[in-house]
Design a protein around this motif. Structure first.
Motif: not given
Length: 183
Positions: A133-147, A152-164
């Motif tokens: 993901l190319l986060n040029q000019n913070h374009f995808y900050d909201h997507i990264i924060s959402w993930a 944090i709220q366990k909608f993604l169950r695995h620790n490595n889900d943020l490393d996909l």
């Protein structure tokens, strides 16, 4: 055999020039590193800029496009090979099958559809190639924060889900990540 980089990105002609310049640079770097480029075969916006950059640097651009988009006049005449498909789903499937890695540049609904479908398949173990993901000019900050919030709220169950997917902020970082694929 040359490696292939798929680029998910916007096709709107009204995008800020800074984004188009970055897309152009990614296309150039793709060619200079000996990679072929796979795009959606559009002539405008970031899609046109990335393809133009690749071709201007001596690279090859492969475009995958549904027939109905050709009928709308959206097919670029500045690509080397056109693959015509029936549906958007067929297009996304070929993007993934034909590429060795995928980068997501800034974009709208279509870009997000391509990104999230690929990300979901990666989470399920059905896509094992690099997703960047190319986060040029913070374009995808909201997507990264959402993930992160999903984790944090366990909608993604695995620790490595943020490393996909891997996040970069500069186009020059792309081939530092992809160099191990070519050696």
């Amino acid at each position: 055999m040359s490696k292939k980089l798929c680029v998910y990105c916007a096709s709107s002609p009204e995008i800020d020039t800074a984004y188009k310049q970055t897309a152009h640079e990614i296309g150039c770097q793709c060619a200079l590193h000996g990679w072929q480029l796979i795009t959606g075969a559009g002539s405008e916006g970031l899609m046109g800029a990335v393809g133009d950059g690749c071709r201007e640097a001596g690279g090859t651009v492969i475009g995958i496009i549904p027939q109905w988009m050709i009928s709308q006049g959206w097919l670029s005449d500045r690509i080397d090979q056109t693959i015509t498909v029936e549906t958007m789903s067929d297009r996304k499937k070929l993007f993934r099958e034909m590429s060795d890695a995928t980068i997501v540049l800034p974009g709208g609904y279509g870009t997000m559809d391509e990104f999230f479908e690929t990300l979901t398949l990666k989470q399920l173990g059905l896509y094992e190639k690099p997703l960047i993901l190319l986060n040029q000019n913070h374009f995808y900050d909201h997507i990264i924060s959402w993930a992160k919030q999903c984790r944090i709220q366990k909608f993604l169950r695995h620790n490595n889900d943020l490393d996909l997917f891997t996040t970069i902020t500069q186009p020059q970082d792309l081939f530092n990540l992809l160099t191990p694929l070519t050696t």
